[in-house]
Design an enzyme around this catalytic site. Structure first.
Site, short mmCIF file in Angstrom:
data_model
loop_
_atom_site.label_atom_id
_atom_site.label_comp_id
_atom_site.label_asym_id
_atom_site.label_seq_id
_atom_site.Cartn_x
_atom_site.Cartn_y
_atom_site.Cartn_z
N THR A 131 1.06 -10.86 5.12
CA THR A 131 1.36 -10.58 6.53
C THR A 131 0.10 -10.86 7.35
OG1 THR A 131 2.91 -8.88 5.85
CG2 THR A 131 2.14 -8.79 8.12
N GLU B 107 7.33 -11.91 3.74
CA GLU B 107 8.22 -11.16 2.83
C GLU B 107 8.68 -9.89 3.52
OE1 GLU B 107 5.23 -8.16 2.57
OE2 GLU B 107 7.22 -7.99 1.65
N LEU C 203 9.86 -7.19 1.44
CA LEU C 203 10.13 -6.38 0.24
C LEU C 203 9.76 -4.93 0.52
CD1 LEU C 203 8.51 -8.76 -2.44
CD2 LEU C 203 10.87 -8.79 -1.58
N GLU D 164 8.90 -1.23 -0.94
CA GLU D 164 8.46 -0.64 -2.22
C GLU D 164 9.60 0.20 -2.78
OE1 GLU D 164 3.83 -0.22 -0.84
OE2 GLU D 164 4.56 1.03 -2.47
N ASN E 186 8.65 -4.93 11.35
CA ASN E 186 8.05 -3.65 10.97
C ASN E 186 7.75 -2.78 12.18
OD1 ASN E 186 8.28 -4.03 8.28
ND2 ASN E 186 6.10 -4.23 7.86
N GLY F 109 12.25 12.46 9.14
CA GLY F 109 11.34 12.80 8.04
C GLY F 109 10.01 13.27 8.57
N GLY G 111 5.22 6.32 6.60
CA GLY G 111 3.95 6.05 5.91
C GLY G 111 4.04 4.70 5.23
N CYS H 172 2.56 -0.67 4.97
CA CYS H 172 2.91 -1.75 5.90
C CYS H 172 3.20 -1.33 7.34
CB CYS H 172 4.09 -2.53 5.34
SG CYS H 172 3.66 -3.34 3.81
#
Ligand code: UDX
Length: 432
Positions: free
Chosen positions: A124, A148, A150, A152, A205, A250, A254, A257
């Site tokens: 990134t 990407e 992806l 975790e 993001n 929540g 965290g 990314c």
């Protein structure tokens, strides 16, 4: 195709294993000898469901691990840059790893005109980086952006089921070569320019962070009104323009990314004189969300000094052992500083957490291998990660182990009515 990948981190390792699964031959280059040794002895250095099986299947057949970039580049059609771009103090991403790789590439290969390997930036990177990389390579090797997405804990699944594949290039043939890697992956293909591809990654993001901060503030509003956020979120998610995903309140987002990419986007904006009010607000709201959760604990025990607080969940989310920017790393030190004792559990992240907060340096912190041991004799339970074991924990057993009666359920895992029926004082995130 023959592919070289530089960087055996979360992205490089997953990409290498999955490209082998798609039938390609991969040489994975890593500078950390301990990580190479672990991989070559069949140990997967990260907790990622499904990845160890793929590594076992392809290691030493279609997957080679090496420290030698020149060896990896022999006959390579494509070189993926999967090196880390961690945030610096200014929020700017640290591109030193990428700079070093491009320097090695230039030194290793007289930049012949055969146009191989195509250099693919999967890391990134801020808008403009692919253009900069192309210049550093003298414009001889094609550079393609292929960000990407992806997550975790589900990275292997996400590789084979992406919502889209983004290819940013100024060289059509090179872009199509990279796109052909994903031929067997069913997903929309977005063929675009360098900056658009780079920005699409940050935009995704940043928007996810914004969505989460909105959800957490909605939960706080429900707490203030004294109503329940669940049905409000259901109604919100039924709106096709909003969608039902990523709507769980929540302790604040965290991971490695979302916080990093938000900071990088704001850093880039500052450099070009653009003010991103929404991004800044998302980040501030995230800080406040953690403070809210801490206050729920402090307001629920008479005096935190000398009290024992059980903490369930150290990783930044369930399904990973990663604690980067996790709520636990903020809230546990604050509880200890206020004079509390903390007994903490996590099914996967105890070692990673102890690396950052070693108990020998944090008097009052006890890391427990069993969630019930962590609960024993505690005045309150604080849940920070949505591990299934916590959701399935019998509420009566929680009641029996606690010496106090407070549950602060930072992930809304438990049923408030059932908790209160056992005499517990239940505090969720926007739960009535
Ligand atoms: C993220 C992006 O999702 C992924 O596309 C990108 O490639 C890497 O960054 P990841 O950091 O693994 O992936 O975690 P993600 O699943 O996005 O969750 C990020 C944070 O948001 C976690 O702390 C998680 O607990 C939190 N979260 C997520 C919520 O609090 N509520 C939700 O509903 C979803």
């Amino acid at each position: 195709m023959k592919i070289a990948i530089a960087g055996a981190g979360y992205v490089g390792l997953t990409t290498a294993a999955c490209l082998c699964e798609l039938g390609h031959a991969v040489s994975l280059v890593e500078i950390d000898q301990t990580r190479i040794d672990a991989l070559q002895s069949g140990i997967c250095p990260i907790y990622e469901p499904g990845l160890p099986e793929l590594l076992d299947k392809h290691l030493d057949t279609s997957l080679k691990i090496t420290a030698d970039l020149s060896q990896a580049l022999e006959g390579a059609d494509i070189l993926f840059a999967c090196v880390g771009t961690p945030p610096m103090a200014t929020g700017a991403p640290d591109l030193s790893g990428l700079r070093r790789l491009l320097g090695d590439l230039r030194a290793l290969r007289p930049l012949s005109a055969d146009g191989r390997p195509v250099v693919v930036l999967k890391s990134t990177v801020p808008p403009g980086t692919n253009r900069w990389a192309s210049k550093r390579l003298g414009g001889v090797l094609p550079v393609v952006s292929n960000p990407e997405f992806l997550r975790e804990g589900t990275a292997v699944y996400d590789f084979f089921h992406p919502d889209r594949v983004i290819i940013g290039s100024e060289d059509r043939a090179a872009g199509e070569l990279v796109a052909s890697l994903y031929r067997d992956v069913e997903a929309p293909l977005v063929l675009t320019g360098w900056e658009q591809a780079e920005l699409a990654k940050y935009a995704t993001n940043a928007f996810l962070a914004l969505k989460l901060s909105f959800v957490n503030e909605l939960a706080a509003l429900c707490d203030g009104i004294g109503t329940d956020v669940q049905d409000v979120l259901t109604a919100l998610g039924l709106d096709k323009r909003i969608g039902p995903h990523f709507l769980s309140p929540g302790p604040g987002y965290g991971g490695s990314c979302l916080p990093k990419d938000l900071k990088a986007l704001m850093w880039k904006a500052r450099r070009i004189g653009v003010t991103l009010d929404t991004m800044r607000s998302a980040e501030k709201a995230n800080v406040r969300q953690r403070e809210r959760l801490l206050q729920k604990v402090l307001n629920g025990v008479d005096d935190i000094w000398g009290k024992t607080i059980a903490v369930w969940g150290l990783s930044f989310k369930a399904g990973t052992d990663d604690v980067r920017s996790a709520a636990s790393l903020e809230l546990i030190p604050k509880l200890l500083a206020l004079g509390a004792r903390v007994q903490a559990h996590d099914p996967e992240a105890l070692i990673a957490f102890a690396r950052v907060c070693p108990p020998e340096r944090w008097p009052g912190l006890v890391l427990c291998g069993d969630p019930w041991r962590a609960l024993h004799g505690a005045h309150a339970l604080l849940i920070l990660t949505e591990w299934p074991a916590y959701k399935e924990a019998p509420i009566e057993q929680i009641r029996q182990h606690l010496s106090g009666n407070l549950i602060v359920d930072g992930r809304n895992l438990l049923n408030p009515e059932r908790a209160r029926a056992t005499g517990l004082m239940y505090r969720g995130v926007g739960r009535k």
